[in-house]
Design a protein around this motif. Structure first.
Motif, short mmCIF file in Angstrom:
data_model
loop_
_atom_site.label_atom_id
_atom_site.label_comp_id
_atom_site.label_asym_id
_atom_site.label_seq_id
_atom_site.Cartn_x
_atom_site.Cartn_y
_atom_site.Cartn_z
N ARG A 77 -6.68 41.80 7.18
CA ARG A 77 -6.39 42.40 5.88
C ARG A 77 -6.80 41.49 4.72
NH1 ARG A 77 -3.06 46.89 6.28
NH2 ARG A 77 -2.18 47.25 8.34
N GLY A 78 -7.66 40.54 5.01
CA GLY A 78 -8.23 39.72 3.95
C GLY A 78 -7.38 38.54 3.53
N THR A 79 -6.38 38.17 4.34
CA THR A 79 -5.58 36.98 4.01
C THR A 79 -5.82 35.91 5.07
OG1 THR A 79 -3.62 37.95 5.07
CG2 THR A 79 -3.89 38.32 2.71
N LEU A 80 -4.88 35.00 5.24
CA LEU A 80 -5.10 33.81 6.07
C LEU A 80 -4.75 34.05 7.53
CD1 LEU A 80 -3.49 31.29 3.57
CD2 LEU A 80 -5.92 31.34 4.19
N SER A 81 -5.60 33.55 8.41
CA SER A 81 -5.28 33.57 9.84
C SER A 81 -4.27 32.49 10.15
CB SER A 81 -6.55 33.33 10.67
OG SER A 81 -7.04 32.02 10.45
N SER A 82 -3.60 32.62 11.28
CA SER A 82 -2.64 31.59 11.71
C SER A 82 -3.35 30.25 11.93
CB SER A 82 -1.93 32.03 12.99
OG SER A 82 -1.10 33.14 12.74
N TYR A 83 -4.56 30.30 12.44
CA TYR A 83 -5.33 29.08 12.67
C TYR A 83 -5.60 28.35 11.36
CZ TYR A 83 -9.10 26.07 14.46
OH TYR A 83 -9.89 25.00 14.81
N SER A 84 -5.97 29.10 10.32
CA SER A 84 -6.19 28.48 9.01
C SER A 84 -4.91 27.87 8.47
CB SER A 84 -6.74 29.50 8.01
OG SER A 84 -8.04 29.93 8.38
N LEU A 85 -3.79 28.55 8.65
CA LEU A 85 -2.51 28.02 8.18
C LEU A 85 -2.15 26.71 8.88
CD1 LEU A 85 -0.47 31.33 7.93
CD2 LEU A 85 -0.93 29.77 6.03
N VAL A 86 -2.41 26.65 10.19
CA VAL A 86 -2.14 25.41 10.93
C VAL A 86 -2.99 24.28 10.38
CG1 VAL A 86 -2.30 24.27 13.17
CG2 VAL A 86 -1.39 26.59 13.02
N LEU A 87 -4.28 24.54 10.17
CA LEU A 87 -5.16 23.51 9.64
C LEU A 87 -4.73 23.08 8.24
CD1 LEU A 87 -8.66 24.85 10.82
CD2 LEU A 87 -7.32 22.98 11.80
N MET A 88 -4.23 24.01 7.45
CA MET A 88 -3.74 23.67 6.11
C MET A 88 -2.53 22.75 6.17
SD MET A 88 -4.25 27.41 4.28
CE MET A 88 -3.44 26.96 2.74
N VAL A 89 -1.63 22.99 7.13
CA VAL A 89 -0.48 22.11 7.28
C VAL A 89 -0.93 20.72 7.73
CG1 VAL A 89 1.66 21.69 8.54
CG2 VAL A 89 1.11 24.01 7.76
N LEU A 90 -1.82 20.66 8.72
CA LEU A 90 -2.30 19.37 9.21
C LEU A 90 -2.99 18.60 8.09
CD1 LEU A 90 -3.77 20.34 12.71
CD2 LEU A 90 -1.47 19.54 12.16
N HIS A 91 -3.81 19.28 7.30
CA HIS A 91 -4.50 18.64 6.18
C HIS A 91 -3.51 18.07 5.18
CE1 HIS A 91 -7.20 18.10 2.74
NE2 HIS A 91 -6.36 18.86 2.04
N TYR A 92 -2.49 18.83 4.85
CA TYR A 92 -1.47 18.34 3.91
C TYR A 92 -0.80 17.07 4.45
CZ TYR A 92 3.19 17.90 1.90
OH TYR A 92 4.34 17.40 1.35
N LEU A 93 -0.45 17.06 5.72
CA LEU A 93 0.21 15.88 6.30
C LEU A 93 -0.73 14.68 6.37
CD1 LEU A 93 2.20 17.61 9.20
CD2 LEU A 93 3.06 16.86 6.96
N GLN A 94 -2.04 14.93 6.40
CA GLN A 94 -3.02 13.84 6.42
C GLN A 94 -3.25 13.25 5.03
OE1 GLN A 94 -6.31 16.09 8.03
NE2 GLN A 94 -6.15 15.12 10.04
N THR A 95 -3.00 14.02 3.99
CA THR A 95 -3.38 13.59 2.64
C THR A 95 -2.22 13.09 1.82
OG1 THR A 95 -3.17 15.90 1.89
CG2 THR A 95 -5.35 15.15 2.57
N LEU A 96 -1.06 12.94 2.41
CA LEU A 96 0.08 12.36 1.70
C LEU A 96 -0.21 10.89 1.36
CD1 LEU A 96 2.94 13.87 3.90
CD2 LEU A 96 2.45 14.44 1.51
N PRO A 97 0.42 10.36 0.30
CA PRO A 97 0.20 8.94 -0.03
C PRO A 97 0.47 8.03 1.17
CG PRO A 97 1.37 10.05 -1.80
CD PRO A 97 1.27 11.04 -0.68
N GLU A 98 1.48 8.36 1.94
CA GLU A 98 1.73 7.71 3.23
C GLU A 98 1.54 8.77 4.30
OE1 GLU A 98 1.78 4.82 5.50
OE2 GLU A 98 2.57 4.22 3.54
N PRO A 99 0.36 8.83 4.90
CA PRO A 99 0.05 9.94 5.81
C PRO A 99 1.02 10.03 6.99
CG PRO A 99 -1.94 8.72 5.25
CD PRO A 99 -0.78 7.92 4.75
N ILE A 100 1.27 11.26 7.41
CA ILE A 100 2.08 11.51 8.60
C ILE A 100 1.17 11.76 9.80
CG2 ILE A 100 3.63 13.24 9.64
CD1 ILE A 100 5.12 13.34 7.03
N LEU A 101 -0.07 12.16 9.53
CA LEU A 101 -1.05 12.36 10.59
C LEU A 101 -2.36 11.67 10.23
CD1 LEU A 101 -0.65 16.16 11.49
CD2 LEU A 101 0.10 14.20 12.85
N PRO A 102 -3.10 11.17 11.23
CA PRO A 102 -4.43 10.62 10.99
C PRO A 102 -5.49 11.69 11.21
CG PRO A 102 -3.82 10.18 13.24
CD PRO A 102 -2.69 11.01 12.64
#
Length: 497
Positions: A338-363
């Motif tokens: 329906r033209g919105t986000l797939s679950s896979y894209s949402l997962v990647l968005m969460v991982l990206h956010y955790l990688q880009t924190l001032p003190e990263p939670i994920l590498p």
């Protein structure tokens, strides 16, 4: 992780004797089943496990499936788990064991918490998926318990998983996130249902595509599945890439006819979807699970194990991903059709956010361990990657509530949608490419292996505005109230799950 009539067609590529196909050496009489602790110990093939691991198949007698039938009379290997799923309704709360309802994280390592220990230890719990024999493609034996890791099957003992505490939840919002995660995370019985269907379908499909293998991929195995997750299947028919517009569609049309004519006793509503990666959608009447089946989209096998590694190297990752997926679904922005986000894209968005924190939670696992996540790695080696990755010890002590709030704020107010692309591979936002696939796209999320845009479905400005508006409104409400119910009704979500 197939048709049963010679009249339905032949594979649209040269016959076996005209080309090399590494599937030709695979024994097809040994069903690729999902094994559980006691099943493995009690199984008559347990004594042959040393030979399985060593690759010496000459000493192993052929395995015949047990006499259990799968509605249409075909034999199928089933789990010893005392879970009935023949009805159309999900398990009722009173029928679920307390240990299942209150399932907690299972540590991917032993009591030792040393960072030098690999996340999935080869000596830990032994389950197999998708195969039970070593072979060029299916040498791996994967864990079925989604709260653990992905160790290969070996002849060692089968210790129970070590339970470790969930992330500390001292505030109300974090407690709500944890409660939602514990209630809605995929359970072993949910995976059993999908595996049962996959096993039977593989037997049927191999009647036509004899050397093929069917893999269960996606959220069912990557650690981010929920109790209501659909099943994703990848049929690998040969090692070379195939043309998705011609070969893949032909094979899927053959399978669609098979499902309609021969397997209608337990497969219903098979529908061929002519997308960029074509699929056949269908519903398994026994498990009531919806499935998407593709052909040779092997990037899905690779990213399943990449995401699974991210899921288990930090204990806050899985609860945060689950609450984001539930929130996006409730808000109507989690549907690529329906033209919105797939679950896979949402997962990647969460991982990206955790990688880009001032003190990263994920590498970035691909940058830190390039040899483990090489896009050109042969498929039969892909499962080994999680066995080489140690836990990630972050100095960031943010709570789950803080991380959820920060995730919403990041994409509502901070991320540059017009000029940047989300890249988990690089662990940062990078400039948008100039290629045609990226032009006129409102959201760009890089697929970590083939580097395509996983959010290409968002191609309308109106849909993009709706997505960003949901991020903004939810961030503001959650910031002011610190109550998950203001953006996602907790009780109703848990009951629906």
């Amino acid at each position: 992780m197939f048709p049963n009539s010679s009249s339905l067609g032949r594979p649209p590529f040269p016959p076996e004797h005209q080309q090399y196909n590494f599937f030709s050496n695979l024994p097809v009489n040994i069903p690729p089943v999902l094994l559980f602790h006691q099943q493995i110990i009690d199984h008559p093939q347990f004594q042959n496990s040393a030979a399985l691991v060593s690759g010496n198949l000459s000493t192993i007698p052929p395995v015949s499936p047990p006499p259990f039938t799968y509605r249409n009379g075909s034999p199928v290997h089933t789990s010893a788990t005392p879970t009935s799923f023949r009805g159309r309704k999900r398990l009722k709360e009173q029928n679920v064991h307390y240990e299942v309802k209150r399932q907690r994280f299972h540590s991917p390592h032993r009591e030792s918490t040393s960072a030098s220990r690999a996340v999935p230890l080869p000596e830990d719990h032994r389950h197999s998926f998708p195969g039970s024999v070593p072979s060029p493609l299916l040498h791996a034996h994967y864990i079925s318990d989604l709260t653990g890791c992905v160790p290969p099957l070996q002849e060692a003992s089968f210790p129970d998983p070590i339970e470790t505490a969930l992330p500390v939840a001292k505030d109300k919002l974090s407690q709500q996130v944890l409660e939602l995660f514990q209630a809605c995370q995929q359970q072993t019985c949910d995976l059993n249902k999908k595996e049962l269907c996959r096993t039977q379908l593989q037997r049927e499909i191999q009647q036509i595509f004899r050397n093929s293998r069917l893999f269960l991929v996606g959220s069912s195995l990557n650690g981010f599945g929920t109790r209501s997750s659909d099943g994703d299947l990848c049929l690998v028919v040969k090692e070379e890439p195939i043309n998705q517009k011609t070969e893949a569609r032909h094979i899927l049309s053959v399978l669609q006819k098979l499902f309609c004519r021969k397997l209608s006793s337990y497969i219903e509503r098979p529908q061929l979807i002519r997308a960029k990666v074509p699929i056949v959608k269908f519903r398994d009447k026994v498990s009531c699970v919806e499935f998407d089946l593709n052909v040779n989209n092997v990037v899905g096998i690779r990213n399943t194990f990449l995401l699974r590694t991210y899921a288990y190297i930090e204990s806050r990752v899985r609860p945060l991903v689950l609450v984001v997926k539930k929130w996006a679904s409730f808000r109507g922005i989690n549907d690529a059709s329906r033209g919105t986000l797939s679950s896979y894209s949402l997962v990647l968005m969460v991982l990206h956010y955790l990688q880009t924190l001032p003190e990263p939670i994920l590498p970035s696992l691909q940058k830190n361990y390039p040899e483990s996540f090489d896009p050109s790695m042969q498929l039969h080696l892909v499962h080994q990657a999680p066995c080489t990755i140690p836990p990630y010890l972050s100095k960031n002590e943010s709570t789950l509530g803080d991380l959820l709030l920060g995730f919403l704020k990041y994409y509502a107010t901070e991320f540059d949608w017009s000029g940047q692309m989300i890249s988990v591979r690089e662990a940062k936002a990078i400039p948008r490419p100039d290629g045609i696939e990226w032009r006129n796209k409102f959201i760009c999320v890089e697929e970590p292996f083939d580097r395509t845009n996983t959010a290409r479905a968002v191609h309308e400005k109106q849909k993009f505005d709706v997505i960003i508006d949901e991020f903004r409104k939810s961030w503001q409400r959650l910031r002011d109230r610190r109550d998950l119910n203001c953006i996602l009704p907790l009780r109703a979500t848990i009951q629906k799950r």
